[in-house]
Design a protein around this motif. Structure first.
Motif, short mmCIF file in Angstrom:
data_model
loop_
_atom_site.label_atom_id
_atom_site.label_comp_id
_atom_site.label_asym_id
_atom_site.label_seq_id
_atom_site.Cartn_x
_atom_site.Cartn_y
_atom_site.Cartn_z
N MET A 43 89.24 -14.93 -35.25
CA MET A 43 88.97 -13.93 -34.23
C MET A 43 88.73 -14.58 -32.86
SD MET A 43 86.29 -10.73 -34.50
CE MET A 43 87.01 -10.25 -36.09
N ALA A 44 88.03 -15.73 -32.87
CA ALA A 44 87.76 -16.44 -31.61
C ALA A 44 89.06 -16.94 -30.99
CB ALA A 44 86.82 -17.61 -31.87
N ALA A 45 89.96 -17.45 -31.82
CA ALA A 45 91.25 -17.94 -31.32
C ALA A 45 92.08 -16.80 -30.74
CB ALA A 45 92.01 -18.63 -32.44
N ALA A 68 81.22 -23.41 -35.90
CA ALA A 68 80.90 -23.78 -34.52
C ALA A 68 81.66 -25.02 -34.08
CB ALA A 68 79.39 -24.01 -34.38
N HIS A 69 81.93 -25.94 -35.01
CA HIS A 69 82.73 -27.11 -34.67
C HIS A 69 84.13 -26.69 -34.22
CE1 HIS A 69 80.18 -30.53 -35.63
NE2 HIS A 69 79.74 -29.89 -36.71
N HIS A 70 84.68 -25.68 -34.89
CA HIS A 70 86.00 -25.16 -34.49
C HIS A 70 85.91 -24.52 -33.10
CE1 HIS A 70 88.20 -25.75 -38.29
NE2 HIS A 70 87.04 -25.51 -38.89
N MET A 71 84.82 -23.79 -32.84
CA MET A 71 84.63 -23.16 -31.53
C MET A 71 84.52 -24.23 -30.44
SD MET A 71 84.54 -20.07 -32.61
CE MET A 71 84.10 -19.09 -34.05
N GLN A 72 83.82 -25.32 -30.79
CA GLN A 72 83.65 -26.43 -29.84
C GLN A 72 85.01 -27.00 -29.45
OE1 GLN A 72 81.88 -30.08 -31.41
NE2 GLN A 72 80.54 -30.20 -29.62
#
Length: 266
Positions: A43-45, A68-72
């Motif tokens: 969803m963030a992507a 969160a690592h992916h968000m980072q």
């Protein structure tokens, strides 16, 4: 100005809905609700929110810290909103570079201030990165030589023009004392300026100095050294130097010719 867009990642539906109401009351827009780490990353992507409000415990599968690592990696700021505050969880959470950490139960004032500070910090970081990118692009394509020295006077950075001007490959002199490249007769003046600048934050000094080319010949440089130890991302003495060897030779040749003409007229 558009509303900040926030993604809520919470596996308890009632808590997620309550968060949505609080955020909307505070003037934020909600890009969506995700209940798993995998769903949150996808969803963030897709939505590229301004900020991700993330629970750490998300049931089976990817937890909030891993997500969160992916968000980072996407460059998205994450604020953890969780009931976990043990040392092990905190240590893992720090590694993902969060922009805030709120413990449940939360109050609206703390939620608001934490989100605002996270958004502000992220915005400042983005502006700084953009500014650094612009400056790097200018330096990388500069005709003049740009060098940054660390506190010990070693070369921490040199622009690509170093190869054209002095014959050294880009980065070849990193970590070596810059004074080694100064003509022996000019080293005392060079050392004096460095000592003065070390005691004068934000100040500059101008100097004409001979620098040794890789082939051993001397190049006359018109340089300005600036104390930028207090500048984020620099932390050193910045030297901007222009090769004036040919220009000075032309001036000397002209003076010689003028002297010969005057002598002939006499």
């Amino acid at each position: 100005m558009s509303q900040p867009l926030i993604l809520i990642v919470e596996d308890e539906a009632i808590v997620a809905m309550d968060l949505r109401l609080h955020l909307q009351d505070l003037g934020y827009a909600v890009s969506g609700l995700a209940s798993t780490g995998e769903e949150a990353v996808a969803m963030a992507a897709r939505t590229r929110p301004s900020l991700v409000l993330m629970d750490i415990s998300l049931g089976a599968g990817m937890d909030g810290i891993e997500a969160a690592h992916h968000m980072q990696a996407m460059g998205l700021p994450v604020v953890f909103l969780t009931a976990f505050a043990d040392e092990g969880t905190l240590t893992r959470a720090k590694e993902s570079g969060p922009y805030g950490y709120l413990l449940k139960p939360f109050d609206e004032r703390s939620l608001h201030s934490t989100i605002e500070m996270a958004l502000y910090r992220h915005r400042m970081e983005q502006e700084l990165k953009a500014s650094e990118s612009r400056m790097r692009a200018i330096i990388e394509h500069a005709l003049d030589l740009v060098v940054i020295l660390d506190q010990a006077g070693r070369v921490a950075y040199s622009s690509p023009s170093a190869e054209r001007i002095l014959g050294y490959r880009h980065g070849e002199r990193y970590g070596t004392p810059a004074g080694e490249l100064v003509h022996p007769e000019d080293r005392e003046a060079y050392a004096t300026i460095l000592r003065e600048l070390a005691q004068a934050p934000g100040e500059s000094r101008a100097i004409e100095i001979r620098i040794l080319h890789k082939d051993g010949t001397a190049r006359l440089m018109e340089a300005v050294a600036h104390n930028a130890f207090g500048v984020p991302g620099v932390h050193g003495i910045v030297i901007n130097a222009r090769d004036i060897t040919e220009r000075r030779q032309v001036e000397l040749d002209r003076q010689v010719m003028e002297a010969k003409v005057q002598q002939a007229q006499k």
